[in-house]
Design an enzyme around this catalytic site. Sequence first.
Site, mmCIF file in Angstrom:
data_model
loop_
_atom_site.group_PDB
_atom_site.id
_atom_site.type_symbol
_atom_site.label_atom_id
_atom_site.label_comp_id
_atom_site.label_asym_id
_atom_site.label_seq_id
_atom_site.Cartn_x
_atom_site.Cartn_y
_atom_site.Cartn_z
ATOM 1 N N ARG A 1 7.179 35.691 -11.071
ATOM 2 C CA ARG A 1 6.027 36.604 -11.192
ATOM 3 C C ARG A 1 5.719 36.907 -12.663
ATOM 4 N NH1 ARG A 1 4.623 41.252 -13.712
ATOM 5 N NH2 ARG A 1 6.728 42.048 -13.351
ATOM 6 N N ASP A 2 6.563 37.689 -13.297
ATOM 7 C CA ASP A 2 6.280 38.092 -14.686
ATOM 8 C C ASP A 2 6.329 36.874 -15.597
ATOM 9 O OD1 ASP A 2 5.706 39.742 -16.801
ATOM 10 O OD2 ASP A 2 7.561 40.883 -16.741
ATOM 11 N N HIS B 1 13.794 46.607 -18.359
ATOM 12 C CA HIS B 1 12.897 45.435 -18.295
ATOM 13 C C HIS B 1 12.406 45.193 -19.722
ATOM 14 C CE1 HIS B 1 9.607 43.082 -16.155
ATOM 15 N NE2 HIS B 1 9.031 43.289 -17.316
ATOM 16 N N CYS C 1 2.595 39.308 -20.268
ATOM 17 C CA CYS C 1 1.615 39.975 -19.425
ATOM 18 C C CYS C 1 0.236 39.677 -19.987
ATOM 19 C CB CYS C 1 1.870 41.479 -19.397
ATOM 20 S SG CYS C 1 0.539 42.393 -18.612
HETATM 21 P P1 HMG Z 1 -10.628 46.366 -9.833
HETATM 22 O O1 HMG Z 1 -11.555 45.278 -10.317
HETATM 23 O O2 HMG Z 1 -10.817 47.751 -10.341
HETATM 24 O O3 HMG Z 1 -10.511 46.406 -8.233
HETATM 25 O O4 HMG Z 1 -9.148 45.895 -10.152
HETATM 26 P P2 HMG Z 1 -11.551 46.476 -7.097
HETATM 27 O O5 HMG Z 1 -10.921 47.267 -6.013
HETATM 28 O O6 HMG Z 1 -12.905 46.878 -7.633
HETATM 29 O O7 HMG Z 1 -11.637 44.947 -6.627
HETATM 30 C C1 HMG Z 1 -12.166 43.911 -7.419
HETATM 31 C C2 HMG Z 1 -12.004 42.595 -6.673
HETATM 32 O O8 HMG Z 1 -10.618 42.274 -6.571
HETATM 33 C C3 HMG Z 1 -12.532 42.650 -5.230
HETATM 34 O O9 HMG Z 1 -12.963 41.319 -4.900
HETATM 35 C C4 HMG Z 1 -11.292 42.966 -4.428
HETATM 36 O O10 HMG Z 1 -11.360 42.528 -3.099
HETATM 37 C C5 HMG Z 1 -10.236 42.197 -5.185
HETATM 38 P P3 HMG Z 1 -14.548 40.994 -4.794
HETATM 39 O O11 HMG Z 1 -15.086 41.938 -3.782
HETATM 40 O O12 HMG Z 1 -15.096 41.245 -6.193
HETATM 41 O O13 HMG Z 1 -14.549 39.545 -4.378
HETATM 42 N N1 HMG Z 1 -8.908 42.778 -5.042
HETATM 43 C C6 HMG Z 1 -7.829 42.125 -4.630
HETATM 44 N N2 HMG Z 1 -7.641 40.846 -4.248
HETATM 45 C C7 HMG Z 1 -6.384 40.506 -3.873
HETATM 46 N N3 HMG Z 1 -5.335 41.367 -3.852
HETATM 47 C C8 HMG Z 1 -5.494 42.637 -4.249
HETATM 48 C C9 HMG Z 1 -6.792 43.061 -4.643
HETATM 49 N N4 HMG Z 1 -7.275 44.234 -5.064
HETATM 50 C C10 HMG Z 1 -8.572 44.057 -5.301
HETATM 51 N N5 HMG Z 1 -4.453 43.471 -4.236
HETATM 52 C C11 HMG Z 1 -6.813 45.819 -9.593
HETATM 53 C C12 HMG Z 1 -8.040 46.705 -9.846
HETATM 54 C C13 HMG Z 1 -5.606 46.688 -9.573
HETATM 55 C C14 HMG Z 1 -6.976 45.091 -8.284
HETATM 56 C C15 HMG Z 1 -6.757 44.774 -10.749
HETATM 57 O O14 HMG Z 1 -6.848 45.452 -11.971
HETATM 58 C C16 HMG Z 1 -5.502 43.944 -10.728
HETATM 59 O O15 HMG Z 1 -5.308 43.130 -9.837
HETATM 60 N N6 HMG Z 1 -4.619 44.142 -11.734
HETATM 61 C C17 HMG Z 1 -3.336 43.478 -11.780
HETATM 62 C C18 HMG Z 1 -3.028 43.091 -13.192
HETATM 63 C C19 HMG Z 1 -1.647 42.479 -13.236
HETATM 64 O O16 HMG Z 1 -1.182 41.873 -12.291
HETATM 65 N N7 HMG Z 1 -0.990 42.641 -14.396
HETATM 66 C C20 HMG Z 1 0.321 42.121 -14.604
HETATM 67 C C21 HMG Z 1 1.377 42.862 -13.859
HETATM 68 S S1 HMG Z 1 1.936 44.327 -14.692
HETATM 69 C C22 HMG Z 1 3.103 43.775 -15.825
HETATM 70 O O17 HMG Z 1 3.220 42.596 -16.061
HETATM 71 C C23 HMG Z 1 4.066 44.752 -16.438
HETATM 72 C C24 HMG Z 1 5.453 44.676 -15.814
HETATM 73 O O18 HMG Z 1 5.996 43.386 -15.925
HETATM 74 C C25 HMG Z 1 6.385 45.672 -16.498
HETATM 75 C C26 HMG Z 1 6.367 45.556 -18.016
HETATM 76 O O19 HMG Z 1 6.552 44.475 -18.566
HETATM 77 O O20 HMG Z 1 6.174 46.623 -18.619
HETATM 78 C C27 HMG Z 1 5.408 45.023 -14.319
HETATM 79 MG MG MG Z 2 6.966 42.592 -17.748
#
Ligand code: HMG
Ligand code: MG
Length: 288
Positions: free
Chosen positions: A14-15, A206, A239
């Site tokens: 994932r990450d 992490h 990320c």
């Molecule tokens: P948004 O654009 O505000 O959401 O995104 P929305 O509700 O308006 O939806 C937009 C579109 O996305 C829609 O599709 C939804 O259906 C779809 P459309 O109607 O335009 O065709 N959608 C989804 N599709 C599949 N699965 C879902 C989903 N939700 C909405 N769950 C949202 C808000 C949270 C969805 C978006 O910002 C997002 O997906 N963000 C994730 C970003 C991400 O994955 N970042 C990396 C992980 S975090 C990280 O790496 C840090 C960590 O490792 C710890 C560290 O290192 O500190 C964990």
């Molecule tokens: Mg991370």
Amino acid sequence: MKDNFVTVYEVGPRDGLQNESTVIPTNDKIMLIEALAETGLKKIEATSFVSPKWVPQMADAVAVMQGIKRQENVTYAALTPNMKGLETALSVAVDEVAIFGSASESFSQKNINCSIQESLKRFAPVAKGALENKIKLRGYVSCVVACPYEGEIDAEAVLHVTQALFDMGCYEVSLGDTIGSADTADIKRLLDYIVPIEQPSKLAGHFHDTKGNALENVKAALPYGLRTFDSAIGGLGGCPYAPGAKGNLSTISLVKMLKENGWETDLSMEKLEAAQAILSSWPLGTHK
Ligand code: HMG
Ligand code: MG
């Protein structure tokens, strides 16, 4: 569990992969996850149920979860930022889900498109739904030391989100040095603040390895009582919403360091090497 046992939480699939712009074929991801499950790892973050528009590499989350041959004693986890993510995760019987907040307002906006406060509101039904379905719930707090947009982050902001995640029912909260800028003094400062209030056995480290500090940061966190650390096979990762967040801590480096220092992990180095070797033919390093 013995006090010298350390749980290695593998986040490579994932990450590790989420930041790669060349999309890796689903079957290759499945092969990697199955190889990781042979190594003795008990926790594998296999994918994330996020918007494919935001993170195209994770668009095959359902196919990955459906494709892997599961080992009974392995927890296959995934990120779920909202109810849509949770519903999909439940439909493919994920063992554990993670909600992921941030201690930085700007990172919260860039990563999940809402404020910290709004994110906690969104996570509440996800947490409730996971627990009602008897799915284990993990939490992440990003930017526990610094944010790529805001710079230094207060430990108080980290504690606030950590407590909110525990209040929602997370069994563990993973503290993310998202951009890998922390040194041991930063980690000590953070844990001096958090550990008197939250049980260290429920906290995970992490630490991204952007500056090569991650192993030292693990060593700094162990005396505080943290016994779970996240890492990625091959040091994959980053990320997409944290510019400069290159690699995660390499699983093999982590396990070697732990073994050399008398910590137990129950992991097979030979099998970890075999899992890592899978990556050698992949088109990696194509970051945004
Ligand atoms: P948004 O654009 O505000 O959401 O995104 P929305 O509700 O308006 O939806 C937009 C579109 O996305 C829609 O599709 C939804 O259906 C779809 P459309 O109607 O335009 O065709 N959608 C989804 N599709 C599949 N699965 C879902 C989903 N939700 C909405 N769950 C949202 C808000 C949270 C969805 C978006 O910002 C997002 O997906 N963000 C994730 C970003 C991400 O994955 N970042 C990396 C992980 S975090 C990280 O790496 C840090 C960590 O490792 C710890 C560290 O290192 O500190 C964990
Ligand atoms: Mg991370």
